[in-house]
Design an enzyme around this catalytic site. Structure first.
Site, PDB file in Angstrom:
ATOM      1  N   LYS A  14      -0.465   4.912   2.623  1.00  0.00           N
ATOM      2  CA  LYS A  14      -0.273   3.474   2.397  1.00  0.00           C
ATOM      3  C   LYS A  14      -1.019   2.985   1.162  1.00  0.00           C
ATOM      4  O   LYS A  14      -0.469   2.233   0.346  1.00  0.00           O
ATOM      5  CB  LYS A  14      -0.716   2.694   3.636  1.00  0.00           C
ATOM      6  CG  LYS A  14       0.176   2.915   4.850  1.00  0.00           C
ATOM      7  CD  LYS A  14      -0.352   2.186   6.083  1.00  0.00           C
ATOM      8  CE  LYS A  14       0.541   2.422   7.294  1.00  0.00           C
ATOM      9  NZ  LYS A  14       0.047   1.767   8.514  1.00  0.00           N
ATOM     10  N   ASP A  29      -1.980   8.851   7.229  1.00  0.00           N
ATOM     11  CA  ASP A  29      -1.075   7.703   7.193  1.00  0.00           C
ATOM     12  C   ASP A  29      -1.649   6.575   6.330  1.00  0.00           C
ATOM     13  O   ASP A  29      -0.939   5.975   5.524  1.00  0.00           O
ATOM     14  CB  ASP A  29      -0.819   7.214   8.622  1.00  0.00           C
ATOM     15  CG  ASP A  29       0.312   6.210   8.688  1.00  0.00           C
ATOM     16  OD1 ASP A  29       1.421   6.553   8.240  1.00  0.00           O
ATOM     17  OD2 ASP A  29       0.095   5.089   9.171  1.00  0.00           O
TER      18      ASP A  29
END
Length: 816
Positions: free
Chosen positions: A683, A679
């Protein structure tokens, strides 16, 4: 003296006729009036239907005629409840018997000539005017019934007779000079030829009758009573925000009527236009409404250059083109002569200055006949390849903006076309006269509703912009977004002049759609009882609804939903993504979505991909736009991991802290996405791409902190079991950091075109050291901020802040 005309719904039932009588009674107290009425209860159409069935040897014509009988007799019973009821019925039955014999004759000879058609249809107005006059007498009105056939003289062009105005005007003047009754009632539509044959005045004949009478006697005004409160800025059935027009000029009214406004049929009111007699459009069912006042002047204090927007559906566009047309006179003449011979009306004309092509708009029903005729006319040129066979495009419509003052205002057409373009309404042809009273555009018929709404919003609703939201994913974050919109809806409308409407909602099981806007007071129960959810079905519904300023909001973590963004953008539907999958997908897909956003003028925003509600991407974009250059980025981008490591110590178990993070909504449903570093890698990839660097996810170095068994776990349950089994591994990470007086932080770094993510021991004094709870921090080192970075810091996880970030993106789109 005033002339009043009642037709259609106004005389559609006994109840409405009683309203007509009350209106006439009130007006006649102050002024003598001439009242023109059309056939009651839609009788004219029914008689024509019966006649056509009779011609076709269809014996059910009798059933239709029986309906005609019942309508008349029922209206008599409801309006006339005195001893004269039987007398009125006897007179009407006599007429009906004659009509029945006429229909029998049509059936037997299997023919319906125009002359017989006029004889048949004229009975409808005659019977209706007789019944209404008798009802008026019972209501104390001083009324005299006068047959229009004794006044209006025409030629023998049956079904669409031409009026002899010299004889007609003399007849009308002579009659009204000697008539002293308060109310004169006349049947509309009907007339007689110079040799005494029954004729009718064609489409809008009752309006024409009223206009002829008004012009002949130079009436004070002509009132046309309908079922709407005047002319509107656009079609109120398609645009709910349509407003009644209080005052409009003759020419504006004619233009709007020509382009679809059904209140007025332009040819029929020409007599009063010539005499400059005011026309008032009023509502029989709401007589207290002011209606629309139509005069020679449009000076009514209204500063809006555009008076109204109208449309014509079912248009075909015919294009005659070819190099052999350039510089050769006569092509236009032959084209229009051909159409004239085929009795085909041209609605719109446009020609390029190169003379290479001529486009004309006609009714779609005439398209095939027009093509055959034109191709035959130009068959020699086509065979020599000087011109192409006529090109026919169907399923089109015309939208037109109208206003006398448009010629005095710059930029009207620019605003119209840019508004259509922003909403993906493709313009096929444009026409504008030198008077600039009308600007017309040919568009796809499926876009009419959206086009009328966006153009109306642009010219008449500049204070409030409507945004239509399709939200998929109404779980933790999505539910809070809906509640935030519900809570702030009134405030936003009052202070930001934005009307936010949720028109589509979907979860993994159910979906609901409502182009009038979903009731947010009970959206959960509506969704629970909705139709079965479908990703493609939701998209197709949004496409079919074709609403202006549409935005798709993805609050899922679903690959298939993310893969559908391109379809939304191609339909000029904006996309707001909480889902990181699309922006961290293959670079080609990321670039495609960016290109589609620009090409179709559809915003593509994803602020919540990084930092939840923090303005991280917005800040980065402003730096780049203003000419700054990103040197490096250092960030703690996982609110969930920050929460985990801020709460993990030698007195807690790593398993329990991760469980708590999931319970609080800080992690994805599958916590491996957060704890594996994937994750965070997504980003920093998004930030790198927004900085101008081209890279893919596999280019990012991911240094995992999970145990080997945790990384290899096959399910969420297996993963949690590994956290229990490998507690020593995680305690060792904590003890190492504690020994060095450091805090554990999962850090993302981007520097010199390279990126990596991993767990780091952060020493005291570093900006990351005191980062608490679920907070994120991003430090931008740029050409302008080389030593002291620009820092964005705050809560980076949680349903409320993520929902607020999505809300902020919605407002950004609305304000553009």
């Amino acid at each position: 003296m005033k002339v009043l005309k009642f037709g259609g719904t106004s005389v559609g039932s006994a109840k409405n006729i009683q309203k007509v009588i009350e209106i006439v009674k009130n007006i006649s107290q102050d002024s003598n009036v001439a009242v023109v009425v059309s056939a009651v209860g839609g009788i004219t159409d029914k008689l024509l239907n019966a006649a056509n069935k009779a011609v076709a040897k269809d014996t059910t014509y009798n059933e239709v005629f029986n309906q005609v009988k019942l309508i008349h007799l029922d209206i008599i019973d409801e309006l006339i409840k005195t001893e004269i009821n039987s007398e009125v019925k006897e007179n009407i039955n006599s007429k009906l018997n004659s009509l029945e014999k006429l229909l029998e004759g049509i059936y037997l000879i299997n023919e319906l000539s125009p002359k017989t058609t006029d004889k048949l249809l004229s009975n409808g107005e005659q019977m209706s005017s007789y019944i209404i006059s008798e009802a008026m007498k019972l209501n104390g009105i001083d009324v005299q019934l006068k047959s229009s056939q004794e006044l209006i003289v025409t030629d023998n062009n049956y079904t669409n007779a031409t009026v002899n105005f010299n004889q007609t005007n003399n007849n009308v003047k002579s009659y009204f000079e000697t008539n002293n009754t308060s109310v004169t009632l006349l049947p509309g539509f009907i007339s007689k030829s110079e040799n005494g044959e029954i004729t009718t005045l064609g489409r809008g004949g009752s309006d024409f009758t009223a206009a002829i009478i008004a012009a002949a006697i130079e009436a004070e005004e002509l009132q046309i009573w309908t079922d709407v409160s005047g002319m509107f800025t656009t079609n109120p059935k398609l645009v709910k925000q349509a407003k009644p027009i209080s005052h409009i000029s003759y020419q504006e009214a004619v233009e709007l009527s020509h382009f679809g406004a059904k209140v007025l049929y332009p040819p029929t009111v020409q007599p009063v236009l010539n005499k400059k007699i005011p026309i008032v459009i009023k509502n029989t069912l709401k007589p207290e409404d002011s209606g629309t006042y139509i005069t020679d002047s449009n000076s009514n204090g209204n500063t809006n250059a555009v008076k109204g927007i109208s449309n014509i559906n079912d248009i075909a566009l015919l294009t005659l083109q070819g190099n052999g047309m350039v510089g050769i006179p006569g092509f236009s003449k032959r084209l229009f002569e051909t159409l004239s011979q085929e009795k085909i009306n041209v609605v719109l004309i446009t020609q390029a200055s190169s003379e290479h092509s001529i486009c004309i708009g006609i009714q779609e029903t005439d398209a095939d006949a027009a093509k055959m005729a034109i191709d035959k006319t130009f068959e020699n040129e086509i065979s020599l390849h000087k011109i192409d066979p006529i090109i026919v495009e169907k399923e089109l419509a015309i939208i037109a903006v109208v206003g006398d003052s448009m010629k005095n205002h710059q930029g009207i057409s620019g605003r119209m076309f840019s508004t259509l373009g922003k909403n993906n309404v493709n313009i096929r042809a444009i026409a504008q006269g030198a008077s600039e009273r009308n600007i017309s555009a040919v568009i796809s018929k499926k876009d009419v509703k959206k086009a009328l709404n966006v153009v109306h919003e642009r010219f008449f609703e500049t204070k409030t912009k409507q945004l239509n939201l399709f939200i998929t994913g109404v779980g933790n974050v999505g539910e809070r977004l809906v509640e935030q919109i519900k809570q702030q809806k009134k405030y936003i409308k009052e202070h930001l002049k934005l009307n936010l409407r949720i028109v589509g909602l979907s979860n993994s099981r159910k979906m609901i759609l409502d182009d009038d806007g979903i009731d947010l007071n009970n959206w959960k129960s509506l969704l629970e009882n909705g139709e079965n959810a479908s990703i493609n079905g939701f998209f197709n519904a949004a496409k079919t609804m074709n609403l202006r300023n549409s935005v798709f909001v993805d609050v899922t973590a679903n690959y298939d939903v993310a893969n559908n963004y391109a379809n939304y953008l191609r339909e000029s539907i904006g996309v707001i993504a909480c889902n990181k999958i699309a922006c961290s997908s293959e670079l080609d897909n990321y670039n495609l979505l960016k290109r589609l956003s620009r090409k179709y003028n559809a915003p593509f925003l994803f602020e919540t991909n990084v930092g939840a509600g923090l303005p991280v991407i917005d800040t980065l974009n402003h730096l780049i736009t203003s000419g700054d250059e990103i040197k490096s980025i250092q960030a703690v981008l996982s609110g969930s991991l920050n929460f985990v490591f801020n709460n993990f110590n030698d007195k807690t178990k790593f398993h329990d802290v991760v469980k708590l993070a999931q319970k609080e909504g800080y992690t994805e449903p599958d916590p491996r996405i957060d704890l594996s570093g994937v994750d965070v890698a997504r980003k920093i990839l998004i930030l790198a791409r927004e900085s101008g660097t081209e890279m893919n996810l596999e280019n990012i170095l991911n240094e995992p902190f999970l145990s080997k068994s945790g990384l290899e776990s096959k399910s969420v349950d297996d993963f949690y079991q590994t956290l229990l089994d490998d507690e020593v591994h995680y305690q060792n990470l904590y003890q190492s950091a504690n020994k060095n007086n450091c805090q554990l932080k999962y850090v993302a770094e981007f520097n010199n075109g390279k990126a990596k993510v991993g767990l780091k021991e952060i020493p005291e004094g570093h900006p990351f050291y005191n980062l608490e709870g679920k907070d994120n921090i991003v430090m931008f080192y740029t050409k302008r901020y080389p030593e002291q970075p620009l820092i964005v810091k705050g809560a980076g996880a949680g349903a409320e802040v993520t929902a607020s970030g999505l809300f902020a993106d919605i407002i950004r789109i609305a304000n553009n």
